[in-house]
Design an enzyme around this catalytic site. Structure first.
Site, mmCIF file in Angstrom:
data_model
loop_
_atom_site.group_PDB
_atom_site.id
_atom_site.type_symbol
_atom_site.label_atom_id
_atom_site.label_comp_id
_atom_site.label_asym_id
_atom_site.label_seq_id
_atom_site.Cartn_x
_atom_site.Cartn_y
_atom_site.Cartn_z
ATOM 1 C CG HIS A 62 5.123 -9.644 5.214
ATOM 2 N ND1 HIS A 62 4.756 -9.690 6.542
ATOM 3 C CD2 HIS A 62 5.829 -8.494 5.076
ATOM 4 C CE1 HIS A 62 5.203 -8.618 7.170
ATOM 5 N NE2 HIS A 62 5.873 -7.870 6.300
ATOM 6 C CG HIS A 112 8.733 -6.115 2.150
ATOM 7 N ND1 HIS A 112 7.932 -4.996 2.167
ATOM 8 C CD2 HIS A 112 8.741 -6.583 3.424
ATOM 9 C CE1 HIS A 112 7.489 -4.789 3.397
ATOM 10 N NE2 HIS A 112 7.968 -5.734 4.182
ATOM 11 C CB VAL A 161 1.843 -6.896 8.820
ATOM 12 C CG1 VAL A 161 0.629 -7.806 8.683
ATOM 13 C CG2 VAL A 161 1.491 -5.461 8.414
ATOM 14 C CB ILE A 191 -0.955 -0.020 1.223
ATOM 15 C CG1 ILE A 191 -2.152 0.878 0.995
ATOM 16 C CG2 ILE A 191 -0.226 0.346 2.508
ATOM 17 C CD1 ILE A 191 -3.265 0.687 2.025
#
Ligand code: 5GP
Length: 119
Positions: free
Chosen positions: A104, A106, A100, A34
């Site tokens: 994950h 990036h 978060v 985002i």
């Protein structure tokens, strides 16, 4: 660290909030960050409930781990990043400044990113 099923990526996985999905298979989802830090800035996450790399590498099945790593490479190729290169980042817990708490990676590219080890 216990998995928080209210984290933002868990909500994206449940389609409770929208994401700019660029890739999906049985084990993996990828979507645009985002707040992109490069021309291409994607987030690649396992669909399973893992808090971070340490949790994923310890508890995920071989099939999940293989699927995740293959997806990272495939997504980079689909975005033509394998031609000139790219960067993978996994932030882990407090010292890694992970925001978060769902594992994950990036994937950043689309320009020369400079060295992360030089000021
Ligand atoms: P971390 O610091 O945990 O490695 O990175 C979390 C990333 O998630 C940040 O780069 C941030 O911009 C991104 N992010 C936070 N909230 C959202 C959201 O609601 N949607 C998307 N697509 N990315 C988000």
């Amino acid at each position: 660290m216990a998995y928080d099923s209210d984290n933002i990526f868990a909500k994206i996985l449940r389609s409770e909030i929208p994401a700019g999905t660029v890739f999906e298979n049985d084990h993996v989802l990828a979507f645009r960050d985002i707040a992109p830090k490069a021309p291409v800035h994607l987030l690649i996450i396992p669909k399973g409930a893992y808090t971070d790399f340490a949790d994923f590498s310890a508890r995920a099945s071989d099939a999940e781990i293989v699927a995740f790593n293959r997806a990272v490479g495939e997504i980079a190729t689909r975005h033509k990043l394998d031609e000139t290169g790219y960067r993978l980042i996994a932030n882990i817990r407090e010292d890694g400044c992970q925001e978060v708490p769902h594992y994950h990676v990036h994937l950043l590219g689309g320009e020369n990113l400079g060295s992360p080890f030089k000021n």
